[in-house]
Design an enzyme around this catalytic site. Sequence first.
Site, PDB file in Angstrom:
ATOM      1  N   CYS A  13     -52.776 -21.494  97.223  1.00 50.42           N
ATOM      2  CA  CYS A  13     -52.009 -22.133  96.140  1.00 50.42           C
ATOM      3  C   CYS A  13     -51.422 -21.100  95.176  1.00 50.42           C
ATOM      4  O   CYS A  13     -50.229 -20.799  95.235  1.00 50.42           O
ATOM      5  CB  CYS A  13     -52.879 -23.134  95.368  1.00 50.42           C
ATOM      6  SG  CYS A  13     -53.441 -24.530  96.367  1.00 50.42           S
ATOM      7  N   ARG A  14     -52.255 -20.554  94.286  1.00 48.31           N
ATOM      8  CA  ARG A  14     -51.714 -19.738  93.190  1.00 48.31           C
ATOM      9  C   ARG A  14     -51.189 -18.377  93.638  1.00 48.31           C
ATOM     10  O   ARG A  14     -50.073 -17.974  93.267  1.00 48.31           O
ATOM     11  CB  ARG A  14     -52.777 -19.549  92.095  1.00 48.31           C
ATOM     12  CG  ARG A  14     -53.108 -20.830  91.365  1.00 48.31           C
ATOM     13  CD  ARG A  14     -54.392 -20.700  90.566  1.00 48.31           C
ATOM     14  NE  ARG A  14     -55.551 -20.584  91.465  1.00 48.31           N
ATOM     15  CZ  ARG A  14     -56.790 -20.393  91.072  1.00 48.31           C
ATOM     16  NH1 ARG A  14     -57.049 -20.257  89.797  1.00 48.31           N
ATOM     17  NH2 ARG A  14     -57.767 -20.319  91.960  1.00 48.31           N
TER      18      ARG A  14
HETATM   19  P1  4NP Z   1     -56.059 -21.234  95.145  1.00 52.49           P
HETATM   20  O1  4NP Z   1     -56.547 -22.764  95.180  1.00 52.49           O
HETATM   21  O2  4NP Z   1     -57.262 -20.411  94.783  1.00 52.49           O
HETATM   22  O3  4NP Z   1     -55.024 -21.237  94.092  1.00 52.49           O
HETATM   23  O4  4NP Z   1     -55.519 -20.926  96.523  1.00 52.49           O
HETATM   24  C1  4NP Z   1     -57.626 -23.198  95.965  1.00 52.49           C
HETATM   25  C2  4NP Z   1     -57.430 -23.489  97.290  1.00 52.49           C
HETATM   26  C3  4NP Z   1     -58.485 -23.954  98.059  1.00 52.49           C
HETATM   27  C4  4NP Z   1     -59.733 -24.134  97.475  1.00 52.49           C
HETATM   28  C5  4NP Z   1     -59.915 -23.839  96.134  1.00 52.49           C
HETATM   29  C6  4NP Z   1     -58.858 -23.360  95.381  1.00 52.49           C
HETATM   30  N1  4NP Z   1     -60.794 -24.647  98.252  1.00 52.49           N
HETATM   31  O5  4NP Z   1     -61.847 -24.990  97.666  1.00 52.49           O
HETATM   32  O6  4NP Z   1     -60.675 -24.732  99.487  1.00 52.49           O
END
Ligand code: 4NP
Length: 159
Positions: A13-14
């Site tokens: 995501c981020r």
């Molecule tokens: P990210 O968001 O750290 O911005 O990529 C997430 C994507 C997946 C998960 C947690 C945060 N997850 O728990 O799978």
Amino acid sequence: MVNVLFVCLGNICRSPTAEGVFRDLVRREGLDAVIKTDSAGTSGWHIGAPPDGRAREAARRRGIDLSDLRGRQTRAEDFNDFDYLLAMDRRNHAALAQLAPQGREDRLHMFLSFAPQLSLTEVPDPYYGAGDGFEQVLDMIEAASRGLLDHIRATDLAR
Ligand code: 4NP
């Protein structure tokens, strides 16, 4: 050459959003020969996975294509390979600090420290929230990307 690594938890995501936004800015400013970008997650949960469909769609609406990006996990060597390691939140920052070889900690920053006008420390995790979280994340990332590029121009490229 300046190497920049964006880091979050899942790398779906981020941090891929930040990589896509910053990479686009670097291209538009004609600096893609001198600034290289990548992203990674402190977890190994989404290794090899493309960015979350909601992140891809939100970025696409702003003209940013994330479709070529794939998840990978951070590693200690990232502190040798990258000049800037940019953590999206405190948890990512703490995980990276654990990984950093001695003397390399100065390469680690909170990404939003490059957008002090926002008065925010963290890019919030949009994964479990409502859909508009991705728009807010993009707004923050656009501001910090601009600030980071200005900083790199002034410190790394001014010589
Ligand atoms: P990210 O968001 O750290 O911005 O990529 C997430 C994507 C997946 C998960 C947690 C945060 N997850 O728990 O799978």
